[in-house]
Scaffold this motif. Structure first.
Motif, PDB file in Angstrom:
ATOM      1  N   ARG A  83       0.811  -1.207   0.000  1.00  0.00           N
ATOM      2  CA  ARG A  83       0.000   0.000   0.000  1.00  0.00           C
ATOM      3  C   ARG A  83       0.848   1.262   0.000  1.00  0.00           C
ATOM      4  O   ARG A  83       0.529   2.235  -0.682  1.00  0.00           O
ATOM      5  CB  ARG A  83      -0.948  -0.010   1.210  1.00  0.00           C
ATOM      6  N   GLU A  84       1.941   1.271   0.765  1.00  0.00           N
ATOM      7  CA  GLU A  84       2.771   2.469   0.848  1.00  0.00           C
ATOM      8  C   GLU A  84       3.515   2.757  -0.458  1.00  0.00           C
ATOM      9  O   GLU A  84       4.016   3.853  -0.660  1.00  0.00           O
ATOM     10  CB  GLU A  84       3.775   2.346   2.003  1.00  0.00           C
ATOM     11  N   HIS A  85       3.596   1.767  -1.349  1.00  0.00           N
ATOM     12  CA  HIS A  85       4.271   1.959  -2.634  1.00  0.00           C
ATOM     13  C   HIS A  85       3.309   2.310  -3.764  1.00  0.00           C
ATOM     14  O   HIS A  85       3.741   2.521  -4.900  1.00  0.00           O
ATOM     15  CB  HIS A  85       5.048   0.695  -3.007  1.00  0.00           C
ATOM     16  N   ASN A  86       2.025   2.378  -3.459  1.00  0.00           N
ATOM     17  CA  ASN A  86       1.028   2.631  -4.498  1.00  0.00           C
ATOM     18  C   ASN A  86       0.890   4.137  -4.723  1.00  0.00           C
ATOM     19  O   ASN A  86      -0.106   4.760  -4.350  1.00  0.00           O
ATOM     20  CB  ASN A  86      -0.315   2.013  -4.095  1.00  0.00           C
ATOM     21  N   THR A  87       1.908   4.735  -5.351  1.00  0.00           N
ATOM     22  CA  THR A  87       1.894   6.175  -5.604  1.00  0.00           C
ATOM     23  C   THR A  87       0.842   6.572  -6.626  1.00  0.00           C
ATOM     24  O   THR A  87       0.387   7.713  -6.637  1.00  0.00           O
ATOM     25  CB  THR A  87       3.274   6.637  -6.087  1.00  0.00           C
ATOM     26  N   ALA A  88       0.444   5.641  -7.486  1.00  0.00           N
ATOM     27  CA  ALA A  88      -0.557   5.953  -8.509  1.00  0.00           C
ATOM     28  C   ALA A  88      -1.905   6.271  -7.884  1.00  0.00           C
ATOM     29  O   ALA A  88      -2.699   7.005  -8.468  1.00  0.00           O
ATOM     30  CB  ALA A  88      -0.698   4.779  -9.485  1.00  0.00           C
ATOM     31  N   GLU A  89      -2.160   5.734  -6.697  1.00  0.00           N
ATOM     32  CA  GLU A  89      -3.435   6.005  -6.030  1.00  0.00           C
ATOM     33  C   GLU A  89      -3.555   7.470  -5.639  1.00  0.00           C
ATOM     34  O   GLU A  89      -4.563   8.114  -5.912  1.00  0.00           O
ATOM     35  CB  GLU A  89      -3.577   5.110  -4.797  1.00  0.00           C
ATOM     36  N   ASP A  90      -2.510   8.009  -5.013  1.00  0.00           N
ATOM     37  CA  ASP A  90      -2.532   9.415  -4.615  1.00  0.00           C
ATOM     38  C   ASP A  90      -2.661  10.321  -5.836  1.00  0.00           C
ATOM     39  O   ASP A  90      -3.403  11.308  -5.815  1.00  0.00           O
ATOM     40  CB  ASP A  90      -1.263   9.768  -3.838  1.00  0.00           C
ATOM     41  N   ALA A  91      -1.945   9.982  -6.899  1.00  0.00           N
ATOM     42  CA  ALA A  91      -2.012  10.791  -8.123  1.00  0.00           C
ATOM     43  C   ALA A  91      -3.412  10.745  -8.718  1.00  0.00           C
ATOM     44  O   ALA A  91      -3.933  11.758  -9.195  1.00  0.00           O
ATOM     45  CB  ALA A  91      -0.984  10.291  -9.135  1.00  0.00           C
ATOM     46  N   GLY A  92      -4.043   9.574  -8.690  1.00  0.00           N
ATOM     47  CA  GLY A  92      -5.394   9.449  -9.218  1.00  0.00           C
ATOM     48  C   GLY A  92      -6.398  10.273  -8.431  1.00  0.00           C
ATOM     49  O   GLY A  92      -7.266  10.944  -9.010  1.00  0.00           O
ATOM     50  N   VAL A  93      -6.276  10.240  -7.105  1.00  0.00           N
ATOM     51  CA  VAL A  93      -7.183  11.026  -6.264  1.00  0.00           C
ATOM     52  C   VAL A  93      -7.020  12.509  -6.554  1.00  0.00           C
ATOM     53  O   VAL A  93      -7.999  13.251  -6.643  1.00  0.00           O
ATOM     54  CB  VAL A  93      -6.920  10.725  -4.770  1.00  0.00           C
ATOM     55  N   ARG A  94      -5.763  12.951  -6.729  1.00  0.00           N
ATOM     56  CA  ARG A  94      -5.514  14.379  -6.987  1.00  0.00           C
ATOM     57  C   ARG A  94      -6.134  14.838  -8.296  1.00  0.00           C
ATOM     58  O   ARG A  94      -6.549  15.996  -8.407  1.00  0.00           O
ATOM     59  CB  ARG A  94      -4.009  14.661  -6.982  1.00  0.00           C
ATOM     60  N   ARG A  95      -6.196  13.955  -9.285  1.00  0.00           N
ATOM     61  CA  ARG A  95      -6.770  14.406 -10.558  1.00  0.00           C
ATOM     62  C   ARG A  95      -8.274  14.136 -10.638  1.00  0.00           C
ATOM     63  O   ARG A  95      -8.885  14.298 -11.698  1.00  0.00           O
ATOM     64  CB  ARG A  95      -6.041  13.763 -11.737  1.00  0.00           C
ATOM     65  N   GLY A  96      -8.873  13.725  -9.515  1.00  0.00           N
ATOM     66  CA  GLY A  96     -10.330  13.634  -9.454  1.00  0.00           C
ATOM     67  C   GLY A  96     -10.919  12.267  -9.691  1.00  0.00           C
ATOM     68  O   GLY A  96     -12.131  12.139  -9.852  1.00  0.00           O
ATOM     69  N   VAL A  97     -10.095  11.217  -9.710  1.00  0.00           N
ATOM     70  CA  VAL A  97     -10.611   9.857  -9.888  1.00  0.00           C
ATOM     71  C   VAL A  97     -11.264   9.396  -8.581  1.00  0.00           C
ATOM     72  O   VAL A  97     -10.678   9.540  -7.504  1.00  0.00           O
ATOM     73  CB  VAL A  97      -9.493   8.883 -10.290  1.00  0.00           C
ATOM     74  N   LEU A  98     -12.476   8.879  -8.665  1.00  0.00           N
ATOM     75  CA  LEU A  98     -13.179   8.379  -7.484  1.00  0.00           C
ATOM     76  C   LEU A  98     -12.703   6.965  -7.175  1.00  0.00           C
ATOM     77  O   LEU A  98     -12.751   6.087  -8.031  1.00  0.00           O
ATOM     78  CB  LEU A  98     -14.692   8.374  -7.729  1.00  0.00           C
ATOM     79  N   TYR A  99     -12.246   6.750  -5.957  1.00  0.00           N
ATOM     80  CA  TYR A  99     -11.841   5.422  -5.498  1.00  0.00           C
ATOM     81  C   TYR A  99     -12.931   4.870  -4.581  1.00  0.00           C
ATOM     82  O   TYR A  99     -13.305   5.513  -3.588  1.00  0.00           O
ATOM     83  CB  TYR A  99     -10.520   5.492  -4.729  1.00  0.00           C
ATOM     84  N   ARG A 100     -13.436   3.670  -4.912  1.00  0.00           N
ATOM     85  CA  ARG A 100     -14.358   2.942  -4.034  1.00  0.00           C
ATOM     86  C   ARG A 100     -13.734   1.586  -3.735  1.00  0.00           C
ATOM     87  O   ARG A 100     -13.459   0.819  -4.653  1.00  0.00           O
ATOM     88  CB  ARG A 100     -15.724   2.768  -4.685  1.00  0.00           C
ATOM     89  N   THR A 101     -13.517   1.308  -2.458  1.00  0.00           N
ATOM     90  CA  THR A 101     -12.813   0.094  -2.065  1.00  0.00           C
ATOM     91  C   THR A 101     -13.607  -0.674  -1.021  1.00  0.00           C
ATOM     92  O   THR A 101     -14.115  -0.075  -0.063  1.00  0.00           O
ATOM     93  CB  THR A 101     -11.425   0.432  -1.496  1.00  0.00           C
ATOM     94  N   ILE A 102     -13.702  -1.985  -1.206  1.00  0.00           N
ATOM     95  CA  ILE A 102     -14.306  -2.873  -0.214  1.00  0.00           C
ATOM     96  C   ILE A 102     -13.181  -3.670   0.423  1.00  0.00           C
ATOM     97  O   ILE A 102     -12.397  -4.319  -0.276  1.00  0.00           O
ATOM     98  CB  ILE A 102     -15.326  -3.832  -0.862  1.00  0.00           C
ATOM     99  N   VAL A 103     -13.090  -3.617   1.745  1.00  0.00           N
ATOM    100  CA  VAL A 103     -12.054  -4.354   2.457  1.00  0.00           C
ATOM    101  C   VAL A 103     -12.704  -5.406   3.348  1.00  0.00           C
ATOM    102  O   VAL A 103     -13.820  -5.224   3.822  1.00  0.00           O
ATOM    103  CB  VAL A 103     -11.162  -3.425   3.302  1.00  0.00           C
ATOM    104  N   GLN A 104     -11.996  -6.484   3.527  1.00  0.00           N
ATOM    105  CA  GLN A 104     -12.470  -7.514   4.449  1.00  0.00           C
ATOM    106  C   GLN A 104     -12.324  -6.998   5.884  1.00  0.00           C
ATOM    107  O   GLN A 104     -11.307  -6.425   6.242  1.00  0.00           O
ATOM    108  CB  GLN A 104     -11.671  -8.804   4.251  1.00  0.00           C
ATOM    109  N   ARG A 105     -13.355  -7.225   6.700  1.00  0.00           N
ATOM    110  CA  ARG A 105     -13.402  -6.605   8.021  1.00  0.00           C
ATOM    111  C   ARG A 105     -12.168  -6.891   8.870  1.00  0.00           C
ATOM    112  O   ARG A 105     -11.668  -6.002   9.560  1.00  0.00           O
ATOM    113  CB  ARG A 105     -14.673  -7.042   8.752  1.00  0.00           C
ATOM    114  N   ASP A 106     -11.670  -8.117   8.846  1.00  0.00           N
ATOM    115  CA  ASP A 106     -10.537  -8.426   9.728  1.00  0.00           C
ATOM    116  C   ASP A 106      -9.253  -7.718   9.305  1.00  0.00           C
ATOM    117  O   ASP A 106      -8.270  -7.702  10.048  1.00  0.00           O
ATOM    118  CB  ASP A 106     -10.308  -9.936   9.831  1.00  0.00           C
TER     119      ASP A 106
END
Length: 337
Positions: A157-180
């Motif tokens: 997760r800490e190496h996923n720099t593309a995620e921050d860049a995507g959020v900055r340019r307005g891409v909507l991120y929707r993520t489902i995580v397992q509760r545990d």
């Protein structure tokens, strides 16, 4: 900011100064920008040649600095930005649109060559998997849908720099995580950071498979079942299979519980349950399911028996129950009791 329209930093600075005033001479702008008068005059002349400024002689009240006699100086004024730069902006938009269409055509050509026309590509090399994972996010223009499972370490997760860049340019991120996953070190902090950046995160009891979908164009998911740490992955291109993955995500999203910052103690996250109960309903339900009569429950709560009956009736309607026994069963299923 105007470099995308062909202006260099120095030209932009001079043009911005001209826009902010009725007119100025080269000497005046040279003094203000700490440039040599000759350099400033060249910049103004270049702006005038591009239609961004107009030059006009103006009678000088002082001296022109050449022969000691009154003379004339050239005053520059800015052309209206919407007129001067509007045409260039429209042309750049047209060029970008044409480039985008060419890119889509090249992408389709590449996909056909790489996969023999198949809608699925198989990638096994770990470096290639990480590269395509980043590319998938960089290609998104509107939305990223993702499902996360524990022990996923191919791209940390800490190496996923593309995620921050995507959020900055307005891409909507929707993520489902397992509760545990929320019990893993640092995961709650990452969830809070994601929520603060505008991402949407929901939790589910179980997430059977990890995947990521960019817009409605491309999906990435594991090649082998049950191998969460294995790098081997498949890319699914626009197809009926991709539409099925999108439909599955949307169904899972509808059933998952959104996360939000915990506003009670200011720490951690909490699940937002649309079908949850308020405090009074929860107490009424607990007492009635414990076997107390309506009158006894009313006495415990300090309300009238009619209030207890009304609350129970509303709960039965909310749960779609036809009896109190059925209400107890549904309440247990939904975690109300």
């Amino acid at each position: 900011m105007l470099s995308v329209l062909g202006l260099g930093p120095a030209e932009e600075e001079i043009y911005r100064l001209l826009v902010s005033r009725a007119g100025a001479t080269a000497d005046q702008l040279a003094d203000e920008t700490c440039r040599a008068p000759g350099e400033t005059l060249k910049l103004l002349t270049a702006l005038a040649a591009r239609g961004l400024a107009a030059a006009a002689p103006d009678a000088a009240d002082g001296l022109d600095g050449t022969d000691g006699e009154p003379g004339t100086v050239t005053v520059f004024t800015a052309a209206p930005p919407a007129v001067a730069l509007g045409g260039t902006l429209r042309q750049r938009r047209d060029d970008l649109r044409a480039a985008e269409e060419a890119l889509l055509a090249l992408t389709e050509e590449y996909r056909n060559a790489a996969s023999g026309g198949s809608i699925v590509e198989v990638i096994t090399d770990p470096a290639a998997v990480r590269h395509r994972f980043m590319q998938l996010q960089e290609s998104a223009r509107h939305e990223i849908r993702a499902m996360m499972v524990p022990e996923s370490t191919v791209v940390r997760r800490e190496h996923n720099t593309a995620e921050d860049a995507g959020v900055r340019r307005g891409v909507l991120y929707r993520t489902i995580v397992q509760r545990d996953m929320l019990g893993q070190p640092g995961m709650v902090g990452e969830a809070l950071a994601a929520l603060a950046s505008g991402q949407h995160v929901s939790v589910a009891d179980s997430v059977p498979v990890k995947f990521m979908i960019a817009d409605r164009e491309l999906a990435m998911l594991p090649l082998l079942p049950g191998r969460r740490t294995a790098p081997a992955s498949i890319l699914v291109h626009h197809s009926g299979m991709l539409e099925a993955l999108i439909a599955y995500f949307e169904l899972a999203w509808e059933r998952a519980y959104p996360l939000s910052p915990n506003t009670v103690d200011g720490d951690g996250v909490t699940e937002v349950r649309p079908d949850g109960l308020d405090e009074m309903d929860a107490r009424v339900l607990a007492l009635v399911l414990a076997g107390l009569t309506d009158q006894a429950a009313a006495g415990q709560l300090g309300v009238s028996r009619r209030t207890v009956q009304r609350r129970i009736g509303e709960l039965m309607l909310k749960a779609g129950a036809e009896s109190r026994i059925q209400l107890g069963w549904i309440a247990a299923r939904r975690g109300w009791a």
